[in-house]
Each structure stands twice: as structure tokens, then as C-alpha cells.
Motif scaffolding. Structure first.
Motif, PDB file in Angstrom:
ATOM      1  N   ASP A  98      -7.116  -2.171   2.806  1.00  0.00           N
ATOM      2  CA  ASP A  98      -6.062  -3.182   2.617  1.00  0.00           C
ATOM      3  C   ASP A  98      -6.487  -4.565   3.093  1.00  0.00           C
ATOM      4  O   ASP A  98      -5.785  -5.550   2.853  1.00  0.00           O
ATOM      5  CB  ASP A  98      -4.788  -2.772   3.378  1.00  0.00           C
ATOM      6  CG  ASP A  98      -4.232  -1.464   2.871  1.00  0.00           C
ATOM      7  OD1 ASP A  98      -4.135  -1.310   1.643  1.00  0.00           O
ATOM      8  OD2 ASP A  98      -3.922  -0.585   3.699  1.00  0.00           O
TER       9      ASP A  98
ATOM     10  N   SER B 124      -9.932   4.343   3.052  1.00  0.00           N
ATOM     11  CA  SER B 124      -8.469   4.353   3.103  1.00  0.00           C
ATOM     12  C   SER B 124      -7.960   5.420   4.055  1.00  0.00           C
ATOM     13  O   SER B 124      -6.756   5.574   4.233  1.00  0.00           O
ATOM     14  CB  SER B 124      -7.894   4.617   1.701  1.00  0.00           C
ATOM     15  OG  SER B 124      -8.265   5.900   1.261  1.00  0.00           O
TER      16      SER B 124
ATOM     17  N   ASP C  23      -0.176   5.196   0.830  1.00  0.00           N
ATOM     18  CA  ASP C  23      -0.363   6.203   1.896  1.00  0.00           C
ATOM     19  C   ASP C  23      -0.456   5.542   3.267  1.00  0.00           C
ATOM     20  O   ASP C  23      -1.203   4.595   3.469  1.00  0.00           O
ATOM     21  CB  ASP C  23      -1.627   7.024   1.622  1.00  0.00           C
ATOM     22  CG  ASP C  23      -1.470   7.885   0.377  1.00  0.00           C
ATOM     23  OD1 ASP C  23      -1.011   9.017   0.511  1.00  0.00           O
ATOM     24  OD2 ASP C  23      -1.791   7.392  -0.722  1.00  0.00           O
ATOM     25  N   GLY C  24       0.331   6.035   4.184  1.00  0.00           N
ATOM     26  CA  GLY C  24       0.348   5.459   5.532  1.00  0.00           C
ATOM     27  C   GLY C  24       1.184   4.191   5.615  1.00  0.00           C
ATOM     28  O   GLY C  24       1.336   3.602   6.680  1.00  0.00           O
ATOM     29  N   THR C  25       1.720   3.731   4.479  1.00  0.00           N
ATOM     30  CA  THR C  25       2.493   2.478   4.445  1.00  0.00           C
ATOM     31  C   THR C  25       3.871   2.741   3.831  1.00  0.00           C
ATOM     32  O   THR C  25       4.854   2.878   4.562  1.00  0.00           O
ATOM     33  CB  THR C  25       1.726   1.390   3.660  1.00  0.00           C
ATOM     34  OG1 THR C  25       0.458   1.178   4.304  1.00  0.00           O
ATOM     35  CG2 THR C  25       2.502   0.085   3.629  1.00  0.00           C
TER      36      THR C  25
ATOM     37  N   ASP D 252       0.850  -1.195   0.000  1.00  0.00           N
ATOM     38  CA  ASP D 252       0.000   0.000   0.000  1.00  0.00           C
ATOM     39  C   ASP D 252       0.895   1.257   0.000  1.00  0.00           C
ATOM     40  O   ASP D 252       2.071   1.190   0.387  1.00  0.00           O
ATOM     41  CB  ASP D 252      -0.884  -0.039   1.258  1.00  0.00           C
ATOM     42  CG  ASP D 252      -1.584   1.271   1.495  1.00  0.00           C
ATOM     43  OD1 ASP D 252      -2.230   1.779   0.575  1.00  0.00           O
ATOM     44  OD2 ASP D 252      -1.465   1.804   2.623  1.00  0.00           O
TER      45      ASP D 252
ATOM     46  N   ASP E 185      -2.174  -0.451   5.970  1.00  0.00           N
ATOM     47  CA  ASP E 185      -2.504   0.228   7.226  1.00  0.00           C
ATOM     48  C   ASP E 185      -3.997   0.467   7.444  1.00  0.00           C
ATOM     49  O   ASP E 185      -4.404   0.797   8.550  1.00  0.00           O
ATOM     50  CB  ASP E 185      -1.794   1.590   7.287  1.00  0.00           C
ATOM     51  CG  ASP E 185      -2.402   2.598   6.340  1.00  0.00           C
ATOM     52  OD1 ASP E 185      -2.634   2.245   5.167  1.00  0.00           O
ATOM     53  OD2 ASP E 185      -2.671   3.734   6.756  1.00  0.00           O
ATOM     54  N   SER E 186      -4.808   0.350   6.372  1.00  0.00           N
ATOM     55  CA  SER E 186      -6.203   0.800   6.485  1.00  0.00           C
ATOM     56  C   SER E 186      -7.184  -0.272   6.020  1.00  0.00           C
ATOM     57  O   SER E 186      -6.789  -1.232   5.361  1.00  0.00           O
ATOM     58  CB  SER E 186      -6.405   2.071   5.648  1.00  0.00           C
ATOM     59  OG  SER E 186      -5.718   3.144   6.251  1.00  0.00           O
TER      60      SER E 186
END
Ligand code: CA
Length: 292
Positions: free
Chosen positions: A239, A198, A9-11, A7, A235-236
Motif C-alpha cells: 500500500d 501484502s 485484506d487487513g483494511t 485496500d 495496512d501493508s
């Protein structure tokens, strides 16, 4: 491990939306070991390429939460557009409820021209209702949304429908919790659609046959790889499909609870090169099961 789906964003990206050298090096190391690295994101493919333009990394891209798959040469390999009648119903509702929204087509992120104004009004209301609100974080979240590449503005959703373009993903974004909850209730029962999120302030709609997990499965089949030889990291909640379907899985330390619960292990955070940490762990596991 023969495929790893990552992933963005955030990953893979830190909180400044950058790819760290540690993460980039780990991806290249995995590719050097013959692992097919795939980026799997809610973002549009053309936006992903912009993010990677500062690196020398080139991968397959699962975009729009699995509604598109592009080859490393940027050719559309597979796509699952939204049924046009559903897209029209969704957009009519979102516009009536004064949602900021984005619609991903092959070429652009279509969005209302008053979008920024809509979000600023929401932020003003929040600030008035609760002066203690952490406005800085919310503004950062808004600017990140506008930091994507490929926007095209429309006056109304009807322009989008009339364009007859293939539409892959509809993202609704709001700082108003009750408004988001109303949207979730409106769409969660619709069997023809996949509804995911997300980020803290959005929900996203795709065709029911589109998800990161199903897209990973298609790629594994294309490469003749068993799902047990795949790995996924995120992260979300958007995923979860790939984390549940992949043979191995890792959740970011900054990930949401359902993702952490569904994953084999928790890696470090996105600001601490969690992707590199997970890749190294998986490569090490592989070398101990299949010594060179
Ligand atoms: Ca993410």
C-alpha cells in the motif's frame, strides 16, 4: 477528497474476510457525497467481485497490485501485464525452489496442483522444528489463501507460459522465513519488476509500471482530479505507493510499521471498522473546509 482508494485484506475486511455494516455504510455515505470509491488490492478483480457479492456496493477496482484497473461495470480499463520472458524466469525459479505460487490472468488464479501439499510440508517442518509454533494462526493464513475465487490448477509453470495468457501478478507464498528471504534477494534487484508484499508470508511481482500508487494516479487523471484531492488507506507494504502518492493517507492500527510511518494518521483496526472511522474523519474535514 474526491477519490478514496481502499485496500481490502487487513483494511476493509475483518479477520474473517468480511465487510462490516459500519464500513459498508461509510462507503455508501462517501459515494453519496460524490466521492469516487476505489478498491485497491493485490487480489484478482474477479475474486474482489465475489467478496463484494454479499453487499450492494459497486466500485472501480485496482487489482493485482495495480496491474489491472476495472470499471464498476467490470470492464478492463487499464492493464500492465508482466513481460512474458520475465514471467517464465520467475516461475521457473519458484517451481525449482518448491514455492507455492499463484499467477493472476484475466480469468483465473493459476496455481500448481500440488500447492496445498507444498504448504502442508512446510507447516509440518515448522511444527517439528519448533513445537511451540502457533499453528492455528498459520493454518488460518493458509485457508485464507485458498479462500480466493477462480483457481485453475496446472501441473507445471510451463502450462502457464504456453497458454499465452496475459499474466499480471505472481504471488509466492511460504511459511519458511529463510526461503522467503532468498526469494526477496533473488528479485529485489530486478529493475523491470515491482516487488512488494501484502502479507507476512508472501512476496509479489508485477511489471515495474504497475503499483497501487500508479494506478490511483491513472484514475485521478481519468477523472480530472488532482492527486491532492485523493486519499488512500491500507495496512501493508504493497500500500506504500498509494499512501505516499495520495493527498491524504491513513494507516490501519493493525498496519505494518512502514505504512504507519508513511501515513498522515492511524485509524482503528480492521476488526474495529477502521475504514469507516477514516472516511468519517475525511468527510468531516471536507465539510469544515467547504461548508455546504
Ligand atoms: Ca492489505
Amino acid at each position: 477528497m474526491k477519490i478514496i482508494a481502499i485496500d481490502l485484506d487487513g483494511t476493509l475486511l475483518n479477520h474473517n474476510s468480511e465487510i462490516s455494516k459500519e464500513n459498508a455504510d461509510a462507503i455508501k455515505e462517501a459515494q453519496g457525497h460524490g466521492v469516487e470509491v476505489v478498491v485497491a488490492t493485490g487480489r484478482a478483480e474477479f475474486d474482489v467481485r465475489q467478496v463484494f457479492s454479499k453487499t450492494d456496493i459497486n466500485t472501480w477496482v485496482i487489482g493485482a497490485n495495480g496491474a489491472t484497473i476495472h470499471t464498476p461495470e467490470r470492464k478492463l480499463f487499464d492493464s500492465v501485464p508482466l513481460p512474458p520472458n520475465h514471467a517464465e524466469d520467475i516461475l521457473e525459479w519458484l517451481e525449482r525452489k518448491e514455492f507455492y505460487y499463484e499467477v493472476f490472468s484475466d480469468e483465473a488464479i493459476l496455481t500448481p496442483e500440488n500447492g496445498r501439499r507444498l504448504l502442508e510440508i512446510e507447516l509440518d517442518r515448522l511444527k517439528t522444528a519448533n513445537p511451540q509454533t502457533d499453528m492455528k494462526t498459520l493454518y488460518h493464513s493458509m485457508e485464507k489463501q485458498f479462500g480466493q475465487t477462480g483457481f485453475a490448477h496446472v501441473k507445471t509453470y510451463q502450462e502457464i507460459i504456453q497458454s499465452k495468457e496475459r499474466l499480471y501478478n505472481i504471488l509466492a507464498f511460504s511459511f519458511d522465513e529463510e526461503k522467503r528471504a532468498e526469494g526477496w534477494r533473488r528479485f529485489e534487484g530486478m529493475e523491470e519488476l515491482t516487488l512488494v508484499s501484502s502479507g507476512l508470508h508472501n512476496f509479489e511481482l508485477e511489471h515495474k509500471e504497475a503499483s497501487k500508487g500508479l494506478a490511483l494516479q491513472k484514475l485521478a487523471r481519468h477523472f480530472g482530479i488532482e492527486m491532492e484531492d485523493t486519499a488512500a488507506i491500507g495496512d501493508s507494504p504493497n500500500d506504500l505507493s498509494m499512501i505516499q502518492m495520495a493527498g491524504k493517507s491513513a494507516a490501519m492500527a493493525n498496519g505494518r510499521d512502514p505504512v504507519i510511518e508513511a501515513s498522515d494518521f492511524i485509524t482503528k483496526s480492521n476488526d474495529d471498522h477502521g475504514v469507516a472511522y477514516a472516511i468519517h474523519r475525511w468527510l468531516k474535514e471536507d465539510s469544515s473546509t467547504h461548508p455546504a
